[in-house]
Design a protein around this motif. Structure first.
Motif, mmCIF file in Angstrom:
data_model
loop_
_atom_site.group_PDB
_atom_site.id
_atom_site.type_symbol
_atom_site.label_atom_id
_atom_site.label_comp_id
_atom_site.label_asym_id
_atom_site.label_seq_id
_atom_site.Cartn_x
_atom_site.Cartn_y
_atom_site.Cartn_z
ATOM 1 N N UNK A 1 0.846 -1.184 0.000
ATOM 2 C CA UNK A 1 0.000 0.000 0.000
ATOM 3 C C UNK A 1 0.883 1.237 0.000
ATOM 4 N N UNK A 2 0.454 2.271 -0.670
ATOM 5 C CA UNK A 2 1.261 3.481 -0.801
ATOM 6 C C UNK A 2 1.677 4.003 0.582
ATOM 7 N N UNK A 3 2.976 4.155 0.737
ATOM 8 C CA UNK A 3 3.487 4.741 1.974
ATOM 9 C C UNK A 3 3.617 3.801 3.146
ATOM 10 N N UNK A 4 3.146 2.562 3.046
ATOM 11 C CA UNK A 4 3.197 1.633 4.183
ATOM 12 C C UNK A 4 4.375 0.666 4.055
ATOM 13 N N UNK A 5 5.530 1.122 4.505
ATOM 14 C CA UNK A 5 6.702 0.259 4.517
ATOM 15 C C UNK A 5 6.791 -0.534 5.820
ATOM 16 N N UNK A 6 6.105 -0.057 6.838
ATOM 17 C CA UNK A 6 6.214 -0.667 8.166
ATOM 18 C C UNK A 6 5.763 -2.128 8.160
ATOM 19 N N UNK A 7 4.713 -2.431 7.412
ATOM 20 C CA UNK A 7 4.198 -3.802 7.369
ATOM 21 C C UNK A 7 5.259 -4.765 6.843
ATOM 22 N N UNK A 8 5.897 -4.408 5.743
ATOM 23 C CA UNK A 8 6.931 -5.257 5.164
ATOM 24 C C UNK A 8 8.120 -5.407 6.081
ATOM 25 N N UNK A 9 8.533 -4.318 6.721
ATOM 26 C CA UNK A 9 9.653 -4.370 7.664
ATOM 27 C C UNK A 9 9.337 -5.309 8.827
ATOM 28 N N UNK A 10 8.118 -5.227 9.323
ATOM 29 C CA UNK A 10 7.714 -6.083 10.440
ATOM 30 C C UNK A 10 7.737 -7.557 10.026
ATOM 31 N N UNK A 11 7.286 -7.847 8.821
ATOM 32 C CA UNK A 11 7.290 -9.233 8.343
ATOM 33 C C UNK A 11 8.715 -9.774 8.248
ATOM 34 N N UNK A 12 9.642 -8.952 7.802
ATOM 35 C CA UNK A 12 11.041 -9.374 7.693
ATOM 36 C C UNK A 12 11.661 -9.605 9.066
ATOM 37 N N UNK A 13 11.256 -8.805 10.031
ATOM 38 C CA UNK A 13 11.725 -9.009 11.409
ATOM 39 C C UNK A 13 11.164 -10.311 11.969
ATOM 40 N N UNK A 14 9.881 -10.542 11.750
ATOM 41 C CA UNK A 14 9.231 -11.757 12.258
ATOM 42 C C UNK A 14 9.856 -13.021 11.665
ATOM 43 N N UNK A 15 10.434 -12.910 10.478
ATOM 44 C CA UNK A 15 11.102 -14.048 9.850
ATOM 45 C C UNK A 15 12.415 -14.415 10.536
ATOM 46 N N UNK A 16 12.925 -13.500 11.349
ATOM 47 C CA UNK A 16 14.179 -13.771 12.043
ATOM 48 C C UNK A 16 15.416 -13.400 11.249
#
Length: 326
Positions: A74-89
């Motif tokens: 979604x436009x401007x929402x980088x936080x979601x992707x960053x959180x998913x990458x963190x959750x992956x370890x």
């Protein structure tokens, strides 16, 4: 007896398979992992994201790291992707582009023990390494070529937005033009859009109508439109920026300003493998570090004297005999 032997062999095979799976799982667990949040245009941008991806592929092949990525949903929402990458370890989280700055800062503050890297912006946090480039140095060389070969003494620039980062490209370009042709004029437009090739075409047409015979875009996919029109109108352009875009206009693209995101990604991966972490603070890469440069010169042929002049200018920038201002 035969049945017993068959069962015994089957049991051995199952045990071996289990061992192989455990060994494979263990090997994967031991590999360092890098998670990358791509820039807004994502893969296929023929520029920033693609270059970073190429550098990580090389690191995977040569250094044995693993990597994963996320694209903007979604436009401007980088936080979601960053959180998913963190959750992956992932061991290291990389954010590409200045537009990700606020979301990466928010997430980095939330996870102070996690290592982050931001490319093309500076975040002043102890767990964030900032990587920026001396785009103005590479752009200086582009401008020097335009200045020495323009017939109209008018050259153009199209930027994706009027921001300090894009101004670095324009400023370096203008200084390069002045270095080889003090009489030349640099006209410019800011599109305020990195994903609109049609707008790029319109802005390029305006510059051509005003007499520009060389145009330098720093505008992502909008810049593709600049190259298209330059080729249609029979003037010269430059690829811009981050990767060699000669293939987009083989009759117009003289050279491309390379911001070597792939080099930066590989260096970060190598440092992570060798040291278990990357250096903190602010890393700036320029001509001397192979962080920026220009692609092979095509379409036009520089004279021996012109080639030597470009080489001398390059060496002077590398040794700080010439300082290119931002």
């Amino acid at each position: 007896m035969r049945r017993v032997i068959e069962l015994f062999l089957l049991l051995c095979l199952l045990l071996l398979a289990g061992c192989s799976e455990n060994e494979l799982s263990s090997n994967l667990d031991n590999k360092l992992r890098i998670g990358v949040m791509l820039s807004d245009a994502g893969l296929g941008d023929q520029s920033f994201s693609d270059s970073a991806f190429n550098g990580l592929e090389k690191a995977r092949e040569e250094l044995g790291i693993l990597f994963d990525y996320r694209e903007l949903k979604e436009v401007g929402d980088y936080e979601t992707g960053l959180q998913e990458l963190i959750d992956q370890g992932n061991d290291l989280i990389v954010g590409l582009g200045y537009m990700i700055e606020e979301d990466l800062k928010k997430v980095a503050e939330k996870y102070p023990d996690k290592q982050f890297v931001i490319v093309d912006a500076v975040v002043d946090l102890p767990n964030v390494t900032s990587v920026t480039f001396k785009e103005h140095e590479g752009s200086f060389l582009i401008g020097a070529i335009a200045g020495m070969r323009t017939n109209s003494d008018i050259v153009g620039f199209v930027g994706g937005s009027d921001t300090p980062l894009i101004r670095k490209f324009l400023n370096g370009f203008s200084q390069g033009v002045a270095a080889t042709n003090p009489e030349a004029v640099v006209l410019h437009h800011f599109a305020e859009d990195f994903n609109n090739d049609k707008l790029g075409e319109e802005l390029a047409k305006e510059l051509i109508n005003d007499g520009a015979d060389f145009i330098y875009p720093s505008a992502g996919f909008t810049g593709v439109g600049v190259i298209n029109i330059a080729q249609q109108e029979g003037i010269y352009s430059f690829g811009g920026v981050d990767s060699d875009q000669y293939y987009l206009g083989e009759k117009t693209v003289v050279t491309s300003m390379l911001k070597n995101i792939d080099v930066a990604m590989y260096k970060l991966a190598k440092e992570l493998v060798e040291n278990g972490q990357v250096a903190d603070g602010h890393i700036t890469l320029g001509l001397a570090d192979d962080g920026v440069g220009i692609a092979p010169i095509r379409v036009i042929s520089l004279t021996k004297e012109e080639t030597e002049q470009i080489e001398k200018l390059t060496e002077k920038i590398k040794t700080n005999a010439i300082t290119v201002s931002e």
